[in-house]
Write an enzyme that holds these catalytic residues in place. Structure first.
Site, PDB file in Angstrom:
ATOM      1  N   HIS A 143      -3.398 -67.362  53.949  1.00  0.00           N
ATOM      2  CA  HIS A 143      -4.446 -66.378  53.643  1.00  0.00           C
ATOM      3  C   HIS A 143      -5.785 -66.749  54.286  1.00  0.00           C
ATOM      4  CE1 HIS A 143      -2.062 -64.229  50.511  1.00  0.00           C
ATOM      5  NE2 HIS A 143      -1.506 -65.414  50.374  1.00  0.00           N
TER       6      HIS A 143
ATOM      7  N   ASN B 268      -0.930 -59.954  45.542  1.00  0.00           N
ATOM      8  CA  ASN B 268      -0.592 -59.511  46.888  1.00  0.00           C
ATOM      9  C   ASN B 268      -0.444 -57.993  46.907  1.00  0.00           C
ATOM     10  OD1 ASN B 268      -0.562 -61.985  48.193  1.00  0.00           O
ATOM     11  ND2 ASN B 268       1.629 -62.307  47.951  1.00  0.00           N
TER      12      ASN B 268
ATOM     13  N   HIS C 122      -8.073 -68.849  41.840  1.00  0.00           N
ATOM     14  CA  HIS C 122      -7.093 -69.720  41.183  1.00  0.00           C
ATOM     15  C   HIS C 122      -6.387 -68.926  40.079  1.00  0.00           C
ATOM     16  CE1 HIS C 122      -5.053 -72.890  39.331  1.00  0.00           C
ATOM     17  NE2 HIS C 122      -6.026 -73.717  39.036  1.00  0.00           N
TER      18      HIS C 122
HETATM   19 FE1  HDE Z   1      -0.986 -68.551  47.079  1.00  0.00          FE
HETATM   20  N1  HDE Z   1      -2.134 -70.044  47.835  1.00  0.00           N
HETATM   21  N2  HDE Z   1       0.483 -69.882  46.667  1.00  0.00           N
HETATM   22  N3  HDE Z   1       0.259 -67.045  46.483  1.00  0.00           N
HETATM   23  N4  HDE Z   1      -2.379 -67.200  47.532  1.00  0.00           N
HETATM   24  C1  HDE Z   1      -3.358 -69.900  48.358  1.00  0.00           C
HETATM   25  O1  HDE Z   1      -5.187 -71.285  47.868  1.00  0.00           O
HETATM   26  C2  HDE Z   1       0.332 -71.218  46.664  1.00  0.00           C
HETATM   27  C3  HDE Z   1       1.512 -67.183  45.964  1.00  0.00           C
HETATM   28  C4  HDE Z   1      -2.361 -65.870  47.248  1.00  0.00           C
HETATM   29  O2  HDE Z   1      -8.380 -64.871  49.064  1.00  0.00           O
HETATM   30  C5  HDE Z   1      -4.026 -71.207  48.643  1.00  0.00           C
HETATM   31  O3  HDE Z   1      -7.417 -71.182  48.101  1.00  0.00           O
HETATM   32  C6  HDE Z   1       1.536 -71.861  46.163  1.00  0.00           C
HETATM   33  C7  HDE Z   1       1.953 -65.953  45.358  1.00  0.00           C
HETATM   34  C8  HDE Z   1      -3.573 -65.242  47.714  1.00  0.00           C
HETATM   35  O4  HDE Z   1      -8.838 -66.980  48.772  1.00  0.00           O
HETATM   36  C9  HDE Z   1      -2.993 -72.246  48.151  1.00  0.00           C
HETATM   37  C10 HDE Z   1       2.405 -70.825  45.872  1.00  0.00           C
HETATM   38  C11 HDE Z   1       0.928 -65.075  45.539  1.00  0.00           C
HETATM   39  C12 HDE Z   1      -4.317 -66.273  48.271  1.00  0.00           C
HETATM   40  C13 HDE Z   1      -1.875 -71.370  47.675  1.00  0.00           C
HETATM   41  C14 HDE Z   1       1.727 -69.604  46.188  1.00  0.00           C
HETATM   42  C15 HDE Z   1      -0.115 -65.764  46.239  1.00  0.00           C
HETATM   43  C16 HDE Z   1      -3.553 -67.479  48.137  1.00  0.00           C
HETATM   44  C17 HDE Z   1      -4.512 -71.378  50.057  1.00  0.00           C
HETATM   45  C18 HDE Z   1       3.820 -70.923  45.351  1.00  0.00           C
HETATM   46  C19 HDE Z   1       0.877 -63.591  45.123  1.00  0.00           C
HETATM   47  C20 HDE Z   1      -5.676 -66.146  48.938  1.00  0.00           C
HETATM   48  C21 HDE Z   1      -6.014 -71.372  49.981  1.00  0.00           C
HETATM   49  C22 HDE Z   1       3.956 -71.655  44.158  1.00  0.00           C
HETATM   50  C23 HDE Z   1       0.985 -63.394  43.707  1.00  0.00           C
HETATM   51  C24 HDE Z   1      -6.790 -66.202  47.951  1.00  0.00           C
HETATM   52  C25 HDE Z   1      -6.319 -71.266  48.587  1.00  0.00           C
HETATM   53  C26 HDE Z   1      -8.114 -65.999  48.651  1.00  0.00           C
HETATM   54  C27 HDE Z   1      -3.985 -68.727  48.575  1.00  0.00           C
HETATM   55  C28 HDE Z   1      -0.782 -71.886  47.115  1.00  0.00           C
HETATM   56  C29 HDE Z   1       2.360 -68.345  46.044  1.00  0.00           C
HETATM   57  C30 HDE Z   1      -1.333 -65.104  46.606  1.00  0.00           C
HETATM   58  C31 HDE Z   1      -2.541 -73.255  49.178  1.00  0.00           C
HETATM   59  C32 HDE Z   1       1.763 -73.354  46.024  1.00  0.00           C
HETATM   60  C33 HDE Z   1       3.286 -65.729  44.636  1.00  0.00           C
HETATM   61  C34 HDE Z   1      -3.946 -63.770  47.615  1.00  0.00           C
HETATM   62  O5  HDE Z   1      -3.486 -73.000  47.086  1.00  0.00           O
END
Ligand code: HDE
Length: 700
Positions: A83, A156, A347
């Site tokens: 993202h 999402n 978060h």
């Molecule tokens: Fe994320 N995800 N994600 N994700 N995600 C990040 O956090 C992560 C997941 C989503 O505009 C990171 O600050 C793991 C699902 C959005 O700043 C990180 C898992 C969904 C955004 C991270 C998921 C998301 C992130 C990268 C599986 C939809 C952007 C930078 C367990 C429901 C937020 C950050 C923004 C961002 C980890 C799965 C949506 C690395 C470990 C499911 C919209 O922390």
């Protein structure tokens, strides 16, 4: 509900809010101020380094130059691992009616309360500088600055996810990201490692078909649905819980680009979505999204054929309707991209009393990941003090120090209990707003295992495909064929066709096989049984809201065009809420009208519809121009409404386009009103799907 939302929108359009006020302390306005160093020294010369003589070496003691360059050297922070590319806006959220029966969250209980929000939309795969219109899932992250603390809904634009368990996330992301040896491709999934992974991990099948659908090439960020994906929990004041899925519904409806359009825009304007969001807010066309919830009572947890804790599944609306409970209006652009959009830290673990987690193993893993990632991205554990991340309510505790600490904590005590500071800050009883986790009874064997209830990977993928209209099905076929056509290893292509697609839909699998030159697949060994068979709510064609409010219309003209007609068209379209721009071969004045852009600068892919203005000298010139003919041909091919008045029809003829095709409104000079009406009706449908077969015979 739409009319209800209109009535309530007046309050929402105010541009100052509690968050804006809280940011005011941090806004730096240099107007009338002297240029100074970070230590406050006034700078006399910002053009020349201190040197030993006019042609001599630079001197190390030049603290002004060194401070400036040192700061510059550290201007970048690590981009988000996923993202990374995003755009954001401020706004407000307002609940329509109290939801106190299901949640005690204050911002969902009080219809008079305006809760500030900050929303960041993103792509997943590409780096910060990648194009907006690539085929990808979009992030839709909302920070609600409630007066009980920040609540982040980090969702999402598709309601399901690729994997079921957090431990697979690094594997999935490594597979989807540009490949290790050569860092290609940027911003896309059409490569070996992505398809290798998803062909081996069938739980991804459902989300992959969403990613191959039109949902993954949204028309704009303001007309994109959002989903919380996981099942969360609501808790009311009596401590009663229920399960909840969150939805965002754009008031204007949901639309997608055509794949050819998306690819062209990626080159013509890589900032297409960012620009559209920014410009809409600057114009006062505030994007509005209604918040919907699907509520499942605790007693019904096990009544579905899928598990509510499985993030690869959605709850079909036919089983549990989406109840619309409030509206978010995005009404203010950020002041500074870095300070706000880049530094905002979302978060899913940021929740407030009345909201809690479910045991979804993907969500549980996320609860660890997001703080962890901010610590390296934003340089330490004090990222909550960055202006955009601060709650609008007070926050006091005994956490101290660490990198970049801003707060100057007063007093002797940094521990609790204490007497030296009168015991402050103190706990708050639950009845007075203290957070309490939902008291769920949990018992189990410590074990690494996936629940049997997570085992069906294909039923909902089949349901999704069954729910699509014919054009959407055609696009899905084209997307799989395109992406797999870019995969270099034949065994990966075969695995996707035979082990994934054959289990979703044999006809689709067969057609993809034909496109890839593979033998016809055999029926899958694990086909799912969808229930319901189809969910019409999933088709984007059922998400169209008629009308042309905020749509962009090109008025194609040239010197010699009938200026009176041009003005009439512009005013009439503005009265419908559309945004009409005069597009011409050059910026030379047309009578007393200066064109807004040139054909080369704003090609047809930037518009929702095109109208050719009458006036013989102008239309003769346009008919002669390859660029102008291409402009209308492309609009025809992309199923956009086309209008032509009087001699405007000559341009259609020169491009060999039928004047009587669906969605092409033409007429004599005197017929402006009728022509405009059919044009607006066609443009309000977003695309003229009935023209598809005819359009495919036209060069793109
Ligand atoms: Fe994320 N995800 N994600 N994700 N995600 C990040 O956090 C992560 C997941 C989503 O505009 C990171 O600050 C793991 C699902 C959005 O700043 C990180 C898992 C969904 C955004 C991270 C998921 C998301 C992130 C990268 C599986 C939809 C952007 C930078 C367990 C429901 C937020 C950050 C923004 C961002 C980890 C799965 C949506 C690395 C470990 C499911 C919209 O922390």
């Amino acid at each position: 509900m739409a009319s209800q939302s209109k009535q309530r929108s007046t309050q929402n359009t105010q541009s100052t809010d509690a968050k804006s006020e809280s940011l005011e302390t941090f806004r730096a306005r240099p107007d009338g101020e002297a240029l100074r160093t970070n230590q406050g020294v006034k700078i006399a010369d910002n053009q020349n380094t201190l040197r030993a003589g006019p042609r001599g070496p630079s001197l190390l003691e030049d603290f002004i130059m060194r401070e400036k360059i040192t700061h510059f050297d550290h201007e970048r922070i690590p981009e988000r691992i996923v993202h990374a590319r995003g755009s954001a806006a401020h706004g407000v959220f307002q609940v329509y009616e109290s939801q106190a029966d299901i949640t005690r969250a204050g911002f969902l209980n009080d219809p008079s309360r305006l809760t500030p929000v900050y929303v960041r939309f993103s792509t997943v795969q590409g780096p910060r500088g990648s194009s907006d219109t690539v085929r990808d899932v979009r992030g839709f992250a909302t920070k609600f600055y409630t007066d009980e603390g920040n609540f982040d809904l980090v969702g999402n634009n598709v309601p399901v996810f690729f994997i079921q368990d957090a431990i697979k996330f690094p594997d999935f992301v490594h597979a989807v990201k540009p490949e290790a040896p050569n860092e290609m491709p940027t911003g896309g999934t059409a490569h070996d490692t992505f398809w290798d992974f998803v062909s081996l991990v069938p739980e991804s099948a459902h989300t992959v078909i969403w990613a191959m659908s039109d949902r993954a090439i949204p028309k704009s960020l303001r007309t994109m649905e959002g989903f919380g994906v996981h099942t969360f929990r609501f808790i009311n004041a009596k401590g009663e819980g229920c399960f909840v899925k969150f939805h965002w519904r754009p008031v204007l409806g949901s639309y997608s680009l055509m794949w050819d359009e998306a690819q062209k825009i990626a080159g013509k304007d890589p900032d297409y979505h960012r620009r559209d969001l920014w410009e809409a807010i600057e114009r006062g066309d505030y994007p509005e999204f209604e918040l919907g919830v699907q509520i499942v009572e605790e007693k019904d947890e096990h009544t579905f054929s899928f598990d509510l804790l499985d993030a690869t599944k959605l709850i079909p609306e036919e089983l549990v309707p989406v109840k619309i409970i409030g509206k978010m209006t995005l009404n203010r652009n950020p002041d500074n991209f870095f300070a706000e959009t880049e530094q905002v830290a979302f978060h899913p673990g940021h929740i407030v009393p009345g909201i809690d987690f479910s045991n979804d193993p993907l969500l549980q893993g996320r609860l660890f990941s997001y703080t962890d990632t901010q610590i390296s991205r934003l340089g330490g554990p004090n990222f909550h003090e960055i202006p955009i991340n601060r709650p609008v309510c007070p926050f006091h505790n005994n956490q101290r120090d660490a990198m970049h600490r801003q707060t100057i904590n007063l007093g002797q005590a940094s521990y609790e209990p204490n007497t030296v500071s009168g015991g402050w800050p103190k706990e708050t009883p639950v009845e007075q707003g203290g957070f309490e986790s939902y008291q769920e009874r949990v018992e189990g064997t410590k074990i690494r295992v996936r629940s049997d209830s997570f085992a069906d990977h294909f039923s909902q993928a089949t349901m999704f495909y069954n729910s699509m209209s014919q054009p959407e099905k055609d696009h899905i076929l084209a997307a799989y064929s395109f992406e797999l056509g870019k995969v270099t290893k034949p065994e990966i292509r075969e695995r996707v066709v035979n082990q994934i697609l054959a289990n979703i839909d044999l006809d689709l699998a067969g057609k993809v096989a034909t496109a890839l030159g593979l033998p016809a697949p055999k029926p899958g060994s694990k086909p799912g049984k969808p229930s319901p068979d189809a969910s019409p709510a999933l088709s984007l064609l059922n998400r169209v809201k008629p009308g042309i409010r905020t749509r962009k219309v090109a008025l194609l003209a040239a010197p010699g065009a009938d200026v009176a007609v041009l003005r009439q068209l512009r005013d009439a379209l503005a009265a419908e809420g559309a945004h009409a721009l005069v597009i011409a071969p050059s910026l030379a004045a047309i009578g007393d009208v200066t064109p807004d852009a040139t054909i080369a600068g704003m090609p047809s892919v930037m518009f929702d519809a095109v109208f050719i203005v009458s006036g013989k000298p102008a239309t003769d010139a346009l008919a002669q121009s390859g660029d102008a003919r291409h402009f209308v041909l492309e609009a025809f091919r992309h199923l956009k409404a086309i209008g032509a008045l009087g001699s405007g029809r000559d341009v259609l003829n020169a491009a060999h386009l039928p004047g009587n095709a669906d969605g092409v409104a033409t007429g004599d000079d005197g017929a402006l009103k009728q022509v405009l009406k059919s044009f607006v009706d066609a443009a309000g449908q977003h695309r003229v799907w009935s023209r598809q077969a005819q359009a495919e015979t036209v060069p793109a």
